[in-house]
Design a protein around this motif. Structure first.
Motif, short mmCIF file in Angstrom:
data_model
loop_
_atom_site.label_atom_id
_atom_site.label_comp_id
_atom_site.label_asym_id
_atom_site.label_seq_id
_atom_site.Cartn_x
_atom_site.Cartn_y
_atom_site.Cartn_z
N GLY A 1 -21.60 8.13 -27.29
CA GLY A 1 -23.02 8.43 -27.37
C GLY A 1 -23.91 6.78 -26.76
N VAL A 2 -23.15 7.22 -25.70
CA VAL A 2 -24.08 6.37 -24.71
C VAL A 2 -24.30 7.17 -23.05
CG1 VAL A 2 -23.15 3.84 -24.59
CG2 VAL A 2 -22.09 5.18 -23.26
N SER A 3 -25.38 6.18 -21.92
CA SER A 3 -25.23 6.99 -20.08
C SER A 3 -24.81 6.76 -19.51
CB SER A 3 -26.95 8.04 -20.87
OG SER A 3 -26.99 9.00 -21.48
N PRO A 4 -24.36 6.83 -19.05
CA PRO A 4 -23.96 5.63 -18.00
C PRO A 4 -25.18 6.12 -16.65
CG PRO A 4 -21.57 6.65 -18.95
CD PRO A 4 -22.65 7.39 -19.07
N ARG A 5 -25.23 4.75 -15.99
CA ARG A 5 -25.51 4.94 -14.86
C ARG A 5 -25.05 5.12 -13.47
NH1 ARG A 5 -29.59 -0.04 -12.47
NH2 ARG A 5 -29.58 1.24 -10.50
N PHE A 6 -23.64 4.16 -13.88
CA PHE A 6 -22.58 4.88 -13.07
C PHE A 6 -21.79 5.19 -13.22
CE2 PHE A 6 -24.99 0.78 -11.04
CZ PHE A 6 -25.82 1.27 -10.49
N SER A 7 -21.05 5.46 -12.10
CA SER A 7 -19.47 6.14 -12.81
C SER A 7 -18.13 5.65 -11.73
CB SER A 7 -18.98 7.93 -12.66
OG SER A 7 -19.31 8.26 -11.47
N ILE A 8 -16.93 6.12 -12.51
CA ILE A 8 -15.95 5.60 -10.88
C ILE A 8 -16.36 6.01 -10.02
CG2 ILE A 8 -14.56 7.61 -11.87
CD1 ILE A 8 -12.04 6.17 -12.09
N LEU A 9 -16.62 6.80 -9.40
CA LEU A 9 -16.83 7.76 -8.17
C LEU A 9 -17.45 6.75 -7.49
CD1 LEU A 9 -15.75 10.46 -6.49
CD2 LEU A 9 -18.25 11.53 -7.31
N ASP A 10 -18.83 6.35 -8.25
CA ASP A 10 -19.41 5.27 -7.48
C ASP A 10 -18.91 4.21 -6.85
OD1 ASP A 10 -22.18 6.18 -7.82
OD2 ASP A 10 -21.86 5.89 -9.88
N TRP A 11 -17.53 3.74 -7.22
CA TRP A 11 -16.74 2.84 -7.43
C TRP A 11 -15.97 3.40 -5.86
CZ3 TRP A 11 -11.34 2.13 -8.38
CH2 TRP A 11 -10.84 0.55 -7.90
N ILE A 12 -15.04 4.20 -6.03
CA ILE A 12 -14.50 4.58 -5.09
C ILE A 12 -15.13 4.93 -3.54
CG2 ILE A 12 -13.20 7.07 -4.39
CD1 ILE A 12 -12.87 7.24 -7.79
N ASN A 13 -16.65 5.85 -3.58
CA ASN A 13 -17.44 5.71 -2.68
C ASN A 13 -17.18 4.49 -1.80
OD1 ASN A 13 -16.63 8.47 -2.78
ND2 ASN A 13 -18.77 9.22 -3.95
N GLY A 14 -17.32 4.02 -2.64
CA GLY A 14 -17.69 2.44 -1.96
C GLY A 14 -19.80 2.62 -2.57
N ALA A 15 -20.18 2.90 -2.98
CA ALA A 15 -21.67 2.17 -3.38
C ALA A 15 -21.83 1.62 -4.29
CB ALA A 15 -22.03 3.73 -4.37
#
Length: 434
Positions: free
Chosen positions: A222-236
Motif C-alpha cells: 500500500g505504498v508508492s516509493p519515490r526511489f527504487s533499487i535502480l536509483d541506487w544501482i545507477n548512482g542517483a
C-alpha cells in the motif's frame, strides 16, 4: 554517561550525558562510555578503541563496513541517522542492553512465628517500583468466597501481566516460486506486516523486491516509493537507506519498523540487478535490519540464486494445481541438489476448502520438506484491491491464522496469540460462517 565525538559536531544529548569533542584518533584514550568516530578522520581503521565505538560515514559501502568490522567497531551509522541511533543507545541504559520488562506483582503470605493469622494476600512492590524497605500492601481475604473459578484464581496484580517477548534471530528469508501468479508477493508482504506489527518481537523488517519484471511488492504493502533499487544501482542515490520507503502501520506513530525496497518498474531494467549487486545489497541490509524478506524472480537468475544461497529459510510457493506442482517439484529437487534442502519449506497457497489433489503428485515432494497449507480467503483479494496491507484486515482471519505456520519457522520460540476461551464472552461472540 560520557560520549566522545571524533571529527564530528556533537548533537544535543539528553540531560545527564556529557559530550566531548576531539579532532584526531590520538586523543582517544578508550575511557569513554561511547565513542563516535567519523570516517573523515585519518587512521580511523587503525585505531583500537575499547568499549563501544561506532563509525559514521556519508558514503557507506561494503568495503567501509568490512573495514569497520575488522577494526572492532560495534556498528556503522550514516550522518542522517546519527541523532536517532545515539538517542536510542542512550535510552537503553549505561550497559547498552535493552531494559528489562517489569515483572508481574508477586503474591505473598506472611506467617509470623507459630501463630496462624487469618488467610491474607499481599503484593510485594519492592522490586517492581525499585524501592527498598517498603511494607507490602495487604488485601484481607473476604469471608464470603466467590463461586466463580475465574475470579477466585485471580489475585490483585494478576491483570498486570506483561506480553512475553520472543527472540527473533537476524536472518534473510527468501520467497520463490516456479512460475508467476502463485501469490508470492502477497505472502512476502503479509509476513513482513505480521513480523513488524507483533508487539512481542520489536524486530526491524525490510522487504526487498528482487523480482525485476514485476515490481509489485510495494503496491501489495500500500505504498508508492519515490526511489527504487535502480536509483541506487545507477548512482542517483548514494545511500541505500534513501531508497527505502516506510510502510505506515497501526500504532507506529511515524516510526514504522517495516521498510520496503521497490524493484524497477520496466522489464528492460531487470538486467541491472546482477549477482554482485544482489550480494552487496543483502549484506548491507542484513547489517541494518533484523529480518530481510526477499521476493525473488521465478526464473533462476543470478540475483535469485544469490538470494536463495544467503537465505536461512526458503519458502517455495505454489497453488494446488497438478501441472504447476510438477514444475515446482522440479524446482525443489534442483534446490535439494544445490544443498538447500534443510532450509526449504513448501507452501501450498490458495487451497480451497474442498480440494481434490492427486496424491502421487504430493508424494513427489522431498521427504525432508515441510508442507504449509494456506487456505483460500476472499478477504485477501479484497485487501489487495483496496491497497491495504494484507494481514491486518479482519476479512483475512483464515489467512492470518494459517500464516502463523510461516512465522513459526522464522521465530524459533514463536507462540500463537491466545484466544479468549471464557464461556461468557464466547456466548456473545459473533458467529462467522467460513
Amino acid at each position: 554517561m560520557q560520549v566522545v565525538f571524533c571529527g564530528l559536531v556533537p548533537p544535543d544529548l539528553p540531560p545527564g550525558h556529557r559530550a566531548v569533542q576531539c579532532s584526531s584518533v590520538n586523543e582517544l584514550n578508550g575511557r569513554a562510555d561511547i565513542t563516535v568516530v567519523s570516517d573523515s578522520v585519518p587512521g580511523w581503521q587503525d585505531v583500537r578503541i575499547g568499549g563501544r565505538s561506532y563509525l559514521v560515514s556519508d558514503n557507506l559501502s561494503l568495503e567501509i563496513i568490512e573495514a569497520a568490522e575488522a577494526a572492532g567497531y560495534a556498528g556503522v551509522w550514516s550522518s542522517s541517522e546519527l541523532p536517532v541511533r545515539l538517542a536510542a543507545l542512550l535510552r537503553a541504559g549505561e550497559t547498552g542492553e535493552v531494559r528489562q520488562l517489569r515483572r508481574p506483582l508477586e503474591r505473598i503470605t506472611d506467617v509470623p512465628g507459630d501463630v496462624q493469622p487469618p488467610q491474607s494476600r499481599g503484593v510485594n512492590r519492592d522490586g517492581f517500583y525499585g524501592g527498598d524497605g517498603h511494607q507490602p500492601i495487604r488485601w484481607p481475604e473476604p469471608d464470603r468466597q466467590r463461586k466463580s473459578t475465574r475470579f477466585r484464581e485471580n489475585a490483585p496484580g494478576d491483570d498486570l501481566q506483561v506480553i512475553p517477548q520472543q527472540y527473533v534471530p537476524r536472518q534473510i528469508i527468501s520467497f520463490n516460486s516456479a512460475g508467476g501468479g502463485k501469490g508470492k508477493s502477497v505472502l512476502t508482504a503479509a509476513t513482513a506486516v505480521m513480523l513488524a506489527t507483533d508487539p512481542r518481537f520489536h524486530a526491524s523488517v525490510v522487504a526487498v523486491d528482487l523480482d525485476p519484471f514485476a515490481g509489485t511488492l510495494a503496491r501489495k504493502l500500500g505504498v508508492s516509493p519515490r526511489f527504487s533499487i535502480l536509483d541506487w544501482i545507477n548512482g542517483a542515490v548514494d545511500d541505500i537507506t534513501r531508497c527505502l520507503t516506510p510502510v505506515p502501520l497501526p500504532g507506529a506513530n511515524g516510526n514504522s519498523r517495516l521498510m520496503v525496497l521497490s524493484g524497477p518498474e520496466r522489464e528492460e531494467d531487470g538486467a541491472a540487478i546482477t549477482a554482485e549487486v544482489a550480494q552487496n545489497l543483502l549484506t548491507t541490509l542484513q547489517r541494518r535490519f533484523d529480518i530481510v524478506l526477499v521476493d525473488t524472480r521465478p526464473e533462476m537468475m543470478d540475483a535469485t540464486l544469490v538470494a536463495l544461497e544467503n537465505a536461512q529459510h526458503i519458502f517455495l510457493i505454489d497453488v494446488p494445481d497438478v501441472t504447476s506442482l510438477r514444475n515446482t517439484m522440479k524446482r525443489a529437487h534442483i534446490l535439494a541438489d544445490l544443498g538447500m534442502l534443510n532450509k526449504l519449506h513448501m507452501v501450498l497457497n490458495r487451497v480451497p476448502k474442498l480440494s481434490v489433489m492427486r496424491m502421487d503428485v504430493v508424494d513427489e515432494i522431498p521427504s525432508a520438506t515441510e508442507v504449509i497449507v494456506i487456505p483460500e480467503d476472499i478477504g485477501v483479494q479484497v485487501a489487495v484491491n483496496r491497497l491495504e496491507p494484507v494481514g491486518l484486515s479482519r476479512r483475512t482471519r483464515k489467512f492470518t491464522r494459517a500464516m502463523n505456520s510461516i512465522l513459526k519457522q522464522i521465530v524459533p520460540n514463536y507462540i500463537e496469540p491466545g484466544k479468549n476461551t471464557g464461556r461468557f464472552f464466547s456466548f456473545f461472540r459473533r458467529r462467522v460462517a467460513f
